[in-house]
Enzyme design. Sequence first.
Site, PDB file in Angstrom:
ATOM      1  N   LYS A 158       0.739  -1.244   0.101  1.00 46.12           N
ATOM      2  CA  LYS A 158       0.047   0.124   0.100  1.00 46.12           C
ATOM      3  C   LYS A 158       0.955   1.254   0.165  1.00 46.12           C
ATOM      4  O   LYS A 158       1.933   1.387   0.590  1.00 46.12           O
ATOM      5  CB  LYS A 158      -0.889  -0.079   1.271  1.00 46.12           C
ATOM      6  CG  LYS A 158      -1.996  -0.984   1.077  1.00 46.12           C
ATOM      7  CD  LYS A 158      -3.065  -0.832   2.300  1.00 46.12           C
ATOM      8  CE  LYS A 158      -4.041  -2.230   2.396  1.00 46.12           C
ATOM      9  NZ  LYS A 158      -5.103  -1.766   3.232  1.00 46.12           N
ATOM     10  N   GLY A 164      -8.149   4.425  -0.145  1.00 46.38           N
ATOM     11  CA  GLY A 164      -9.088   4.559  -1.025  1.00 46.38           C
ATOM     12  C   GLY A 164      -8.659   3.363  -2.406  1.00 46.38           C
ATOM     13  O   GLY A 164      -9.443   3.696  -3.331  1.00 46.38           O
ATOM     14  N   GLY A 165      -7.615   2.712  -2.191  1.00 51.52           N
ATOM     15  CA  GLY A 165      -7.367   1.747  -3.224  1.00 51.52           C
ATOM     16  C   GLY A 165      -6.127   1.915  -4.221  1.00 51.52           C
ATOM     17  O   GLY A 165      -5.751   1.187  -4.945  1.00 51.52           O
ATOM     18  N   GLU A 200       0.885  -4.956   4.378  1.00 47.46           N
ATOM     19  CA  GLU A 200       0.090  -5.650   5.255  1.00 47.46           C
ATOM     20  C   GLU A 200      -0.395  -6.991   5.117  1.00 47.46           C
ATOM     21  O   GLU A 200      -0.407  -7.565   3.559  1.00 47.46           O
ATOM     22  CB  GLU A 200      -1.282  -4.936   5.438  1.00 47.46           C
ATOM     23  CG  GLU A 200      -1.481  -3.598   6.178  1.00 47.46           C
ATOM     24  CD  GLU A 200      -2.615  -2.797   5.778  1.00 47.46           C
ATOM     25  OE1 GLU A 200      -2.755  -1.637   6.424  1.00 47.46           O
ATOM     26  OE2 GLU A 200      -3.726  -3.458   5.274  1.00 47.46           O
ATOM     27  N   GLU A 275     -11.611   3.536  10.135  1.00 50.43           N
ATOM     28  CA  GLU A 275     -12.199   2.467   9.248  1.00 50.43           C
ATOM     29  C   GLU A 275     -11.196   1.072   9.536  1.00 50.43           C
ATOM     30  O   GLU A 275     -10.023   1.220  10.040  1.00 50.43           O
ATOM     31  CB  GLU A 275     -11.478   2.742   7.831  1.00 50.43           C
ATOM     32  CG  GLU A 275     -12.093   4.013   6.902  1.00 50.43           C
ATOM     33  CD  GLU A 275     -11.603   3.910   5.588  1.00 50.43           C
ATOM     34  OE1 GLU A 275     -12.238   4.722   4.799  1.00 50.43           O
ATOM     35  OE2 GLU A 275     -10.490   3.374   4.984  1.00 50.43           O
ATOM     36  N   ARG A 292     -12.550  13.828   7.944  1.00 48.99           N
ATOM     37  CA  ARG A 292     -13.649  14.560   7.339  1.00 48.99           C
ATOM     38  C   ARG A 292     -15.022  14.175   7.530  1.00 48.99           C
ATOM     39  O   ARG A 292     -15.215  13.129   8.077  1.00 48.99           O
ATOM     40  CB  ARG A 292     -13.510  14.581   5.882  1.00 48.99           C
ATOM     41  CG  ARG A 292     -13.768  13.248   5.341  1.00 48.99           C
ATOM     42  CD  ARG A 292     -13.955  13.435   3.742  1.00 48.99           C
ATOM     43  NE  ARG A 292     -14.183  11.999   3.290  1.00 48.99           N
ATOM     44  CZ  ARG A 292     -13.418  10.869   3.277  1.00 48.99           C
ATOM     45  NH1 ARG A 292     -12.122  10.975   3.408  1.00 48.99           N
ATOM     46  NH2 ARG A 292     -13.866   9.624   2.792  1.00 48.99           N
ATOM     47  N   VAL A 295     -19.497  11.140   3.122  1.00 44.87           N
ATOM     48  CA  VAL A 295     -20.885  10.766   2.269  1.00 44.87           C
ATOM     49  C   VAL A 295     -21.995   9.984   3.223  1.00 44.87           C
ATOM     50  O   VAL A 295     -23.239  10.686   3.425  1.00 44.87           O
ATOM     51  CB  VAL A 295     -20.575  10.182   1.068  1.00 44.87           C
ATOM     52  CG1 VAL A 295     -22.018   9.866   0.454  1.00 44.87           C
ATOM     53  CG2 VAL A 295     -19.757  10.799   0.234  1.00 44.87           C
TER      54      VAL A 295
HETATM   55  C1  MV4 Z   1      -6.889  -4.654   2.074  1.00 49.74           C
HETATM   56  C2  MV4 Z   1      -7.743  -5.608   1.574  1.00 49.74           C
HETATM   57  C3  MV4 Z   1      -7.359  -7.080   2.304  1.00 49.74           C
HETATM   58  N1  MV4 Z   1      -6.351  -6.990   3.335  1.00 49.74           N
HETATM   59  N2  MV4 Z   1      -6.156  -4.628   2.891  1.00 49.74           N
HETATM   60  C4  MV4 Z   1      -9.528  -1.326  -0.439  1.00 49.74           C
HETATM   61  C5  MV4 Z   1      -9.393   0.120  -0.327  1.00 49.74           C
HETATM   62  C6  MV4 Z   1      -8.393   0.509   0.503  1.00 49.74           C
HETATM   63  N3  MV4 Z   1      -8.971   1.470   1.539  1.00 49.74           N
HETATM   64  C7  MV4 Z   1      -8.084  -0.765   1.403  1.00 49.74           C
HETATM   65  N4  MV4 Z   1      -8.713  -1.805   0.520  1.00 49.74           N
HETATM   66  C8  MV4 Z   1      -8.363  -3.158   1.038  1.00 49.74           C
HETATM   67  N5  MV4 Z   1      -7.370  -3.065   1.897  1.00 49.74           N
HETATM   68  C9  MV4 Z   1      -5.515  -5.796   3.305  1.00 49.74           C
HETATM   69  N6  MV4 Z   1      -4.675  -5.952   3.996  1.00 49.74           N
HETATM   70  C10 MV4 Z   1      -8.937  -5.435   0.776  1.00 49.74           C
HETATM   71  C11 MV4 Z   1      -8.954  -4.145   0.321  1.00 49.74           C
HETATM   72  C12 MV4 Z   1     -10.078  -4.232  -0.510  1.00 49.74           C
HETATM   73  C13 MV4 Z   1     -11.449  -3.490  -0.212  1.00 49.74           C
HETATM   74  C14 MV4 Z   1     -11.557  -2.870   1.109  1.00 49.74           C
HETATM   75  C15 MV4 Z   1     -12.842  -2.240   1.636  1.00 49.74           C
HETATM   76  C16 MV4 Z   1     -13.949  -2.239   0.638  1.00 49.74           C
HETATM   77  C17 MV4 Z   1     -13.619  -2.838  -0.533  1.00 49.74           C
HETATM   78  C18 MV4 Z   1     -12.430  -3.393  -1.039  1.00 49.74           C
HETATM   79  C19 MV4 Z   1     -12.354  -4.114  -2.135  1.00 49.74           C
HETATM   80  C20 MV4 Z   1     -11.172  -4.581  -2.533  1.00 49.74           C
HETATM   81  C21 MV4 Z   1     -10.086  -4.502  -1.734  1.00 49.74           C
END
Ligand code: MV4
Length: 449
Positions: A158, A164-165, A200, A275, A292, A295
């Site tokens: 990350k 937010g991805g 992670e 989160e 913040r 939504v």
């Molecule tokens: C992750 C995960 C699985 N394992 N981290 C996606 C957005 C970002 N804020 C973090 N995300 C993710 N982190 C670890 N260690 C899976 C996701 C993820 C996800 C998280 C929340 C809502 C939708 C998602 C869709 C795909 C992956």
Amino acid sequence: MLKKILIANRGEIAVRVIRAAKSMGIKTVAVYSEADKNSLHVQLADQAVCIGPAPSLQSYLRIDAILEAARETGADSVHPGYGFLSESSTFAQACKDNGLVFIGPSPELIESMGNKSQARKTMIEAGVPVVPGSKEPMHNAQDALKAAREMGWPIMIKASGGGGGKGMRVSLDESDFEEQFNIAQHESVSFFDNDTMYLERALFNPRHVEVQIMADSFGNVVSLGERDCSIQRNHQKMVEESPCPFLSEEKREAIARTAVTAAKAVGYESAGTIEFLVDDAENFYFMEMNTRIQVEHSVAEMRFNIDLVREMIRVASGLELSWKQEDLKPVGHAIECRINAERPARNFMPSPGPVTALNFPGGNGVRIDSAMYAGGAISSYYDSMVAKIITHAPTREEAIEKMKCALEETVIGGVYTNLDIQYAIMCNEVFRNGEATTSFIEHFLAGEL
Ligand code: MV4
């Protein structure tokens, strides 16, 4: 108490803030781009100032133009809403430097939580559970590989400047690690001008659960319940609900307590969200903090019968929180569906244009947050959300049924929308059983559920 608030935003959240301010007897100043001269937020505010051409970079992201609008109109404060400059520490600092109250946390706090690897380290030190992984930030694939070997695969790579991805990649084993690291880092440099990365353990089909918190400048922090936001497409939330449908009462309390601990550890002030990722065994791990109003804040407002924006304004005025934790008793279940002008059959591409007909649903326990009106338009310059529909009922089943009725009543003419998709989600058995994880939407849209 603040006397005149400039709202540095547009759309439904600008309208939302104007309503809260008006109800408190506070004057409002709208700012708008040339594309928004007929927008509802401009019509509802006491005063309005044009801050530039349609593109956000030339209007809603122009710190100098917004400060000038505040000076011109004599505003004493700024509410940033969500998106745009809401998590810009530079903007929060610039407001302060110009004698304006920024209705949100301090620039230092925005900065430190915006740095995701630093936030992670802060939370580890505060005793908040984080996803197992690296503690120190890293800048190159060699150092990262060493840390990766110690923690084991699968690994999420990350971007520290992300969230937010964006700048996020999975590595399944050692063979693809360097390649994935380099892709993620390259994305991070081009999007955020930042090469700092962290690792992670990759959780399998986690749920996204976040806790709404509210804090004042006296160190009081309360939790306003958790939301399940697992239904997201391309990291854009579609459906949010509270309470989370699968958490045990024990875990629900633990996650709320942890969120309050996290907020207190950083000396948070204003509305914020912590989160978490939650696995099948209901283990929860801190992921990020959003500094913040979000939504989906309306979902917490429905269950707790409160006004979070009003509370942000009170706290920014130097008042104590209106409630103690023990006064806050959630009632029933709330669900939000985001309605976007987009075309599901064309990979959800935005569908801007004039809105020729409009009917919003109503009735007991149905809330609409929108800045749309019949004869208005969806601009191609900004995000395509037309409205949020929020339903509230004693039980989850009733809230879902109410949402189905609300979606059926809704008419948005002239543009494509995701109304039918949202209706189909409300009818889906996996969703109705409270079993949707972050991988739900992909399988649902592929017709597999
Ligand atoms: C992750 C995960 C699985 N394992 N981290 C996606 C957005 C970002 N804020 C973090 N995300 C993710 N982190 C670890 N260690 C899976 C996701 C993820 C996800 C998280 C929340 C809502 C939708 C998602 C869709 C795909 C992956």
